[in-house]
Design a protein around this motif. Structure first.
Motif, short mmCIF file in Angstrom:
data_model
loop_
_atom_site.label_atom_id
_atom_site.label_comp_id
_atom_site.label_asym_id
_atom_site.label_seq_id
_atom_site.Cartn_x
_atom_site.Cartn_y
_atom_site.Cartn_z
N CYS A 120 33.79 125.23 -34.92
CA CYS A 120 33.54 126.61 -35.32
C CYS A 120 33.19 127.49 -34.13
CB CYS A 120 32.43 126.67 -36.38
SG CYS A 120 32.93 126.02 -37.98
N ILE A 175 36.39 128.37 -32.29
CA ILE A 175 37.15 129.41 -33.00
C ILE A 175 36.48 130.77 -32.86
CG2 ILE A 175 37.88 130.20 -35.29
CD1 ILE A 175 38.34 127.25 -36.03
N ARG A 212 52.11 125.30 -39.19
CA ARG A 212 50.76 125.64 -39.64
C ARG A 212 50.48 127.12 -39.54
NH1 ARG A 212 46.55 121.34 -38.82
NH2 ARG A 212 45.46 122.89 -37.57
N MET A 235 48.97 129.68 -42.60
CA MET A 235 47.93 130.70 -42.50
C MET A 235 48.44 132.04 -43.03
SD MET A 235 45.52 128.89 -41.29
CE MET A 235 46.29 127.41 -41.94
N LEU A 244 40.49 120.44 -29.94
CA LEU A 244 41.51 120.72 -30.95
C LEU A 244 42.89 120.58 -30.31
CD1 LEU A 244 39.90 123.85 -32.65
CD2 LEU A 244 39.97 121.52 -33.54
N SER A 277 46.05 124.10 -32.74
CA SER A 277 45.03 124.15 -33.80
C SER A 277 44.02 125.28 -33.62
CB SER A 277 44.28 122.81 -33.88
OG SER A 277 45.12 121.80 -34.40
N GLU A 313 45.67 128.47 -34.75
CA GLU A 313 45.86 128.46 -36.20
C GLU A 313 44.53 128.66 -36.93
OE1 GLU A 313 49.38 125.40 -35.08
OE2 GLU A 313 47.49 124.64 -35.94
N GLY A 314 43.47 128.02 -36.43
CA GLY A 314 42.15 128.22 -37.01
C GLY A 314 41.68 129.65 -36.85
N PHE A 354 43.27 131.90 -39.44
CA PHE A 354 42.63 131.84 -40.75
C PHE A 354 41.40 132.74 -40.79
CE2 PHE A 354 39.42 130.11 -43.62
CZ PHE A 354 40.11 130.13 -44.82
#
Length: 203
Positions: A17, A20, A58, A62, A163, A167, A170-171, A174
């Motif tokens: 987290c 991101i 991915r 999203m 990651l 990733s 992509e995270g 989101f």
């Protein structure tokens, strides 16, 4: 054992987290992606345009999640390649993603949108390179690792990436899209009750 596993999960979740969230605090001379995306979608809504979304892998997932929430906000939103997707028109907006800057299929979809005079918003982690960037009317820069720069990126234990591949990008998409939906709900004056009322009951 269960307590130890729970601690490990909490630590890993916190590190992911943090990675991101750090994407959104990176210094950049470009306008914040949140502002760009919200302004483009709000403008499309104001001119009674439709919103189309497209991405591969991915990234595409999203964008499908975003499309669902845009429909819940009362907007005419469609995923490219769905059986019921209508034609794109000059008043419409295509929201596409190409994290590494370009994908052949994203290029092809953008060309079709461009030939029909639709506006094109491209999300990417590589705004200065890649084939898809050339088609965009506006670019939303998400400064996260993608497949274009995931080699020797570090960030994990022992220098291993925390990651893999794209990733982080992509995270970040989101989380960005959740912020976009929150802001659009305010702009469109959509209450939680109104948003919930548009959720399907066929499930």
């Amino acid at each position: 054992m269960a307590e130890e596993a729970g601690t490990l999960m909490s630590v890993l979740a916190g590190r992911i987290c943090h990675q991101i969230s750090s994407v959104f605090s990176k210094p950049t001379s470009r306008p914040p992606a949140l502002n760009v995306v919200v302004e483009e979608i709000a403008a499309a809504a104001a001119r009674k345009g439709q919103i189309f979304v497209y991405g591969v892998g991915r990234e595409g997932l999203m964008l499908k999640a975003l499309c669902m929430r845009l429909a819940h906000l009362g907007l005419r939103a469609h995923c490219v390649f769905d059986m019921t997707t209508p034609p794109i028109c000059p008043t419409d907006l295509l929201v596409a993603s190409a994290g590494p800057g370009g994908f052949a299929t994203v290029d092809a979809i953008c060309r079709v949108a461009q030939s029909n005079s639709a506006r094109i918003l491209l999300l990417t982690g590589q705004p200065d390179q890649g084939s898809s960037v050339a088609y965009a009317d506006v670019v939303a820069y998400v400064p996260a690792q993608t497949m274009a720069d995931d080699v020797n990126s570090g960030g994990g234990r022992g220098g291993e990436p925390l990651l893999p591949m794209g990733s982080l990008y992509e995270g970040a998409l989101f989380v960005l899209f959740e912020m976009v939906v929150y802001r659009l709900a305010e702009i469109l004056e959509e209450s939680p009750e109104a948003i919930r009322s548009r959720h399907t009951n066929l499930e």
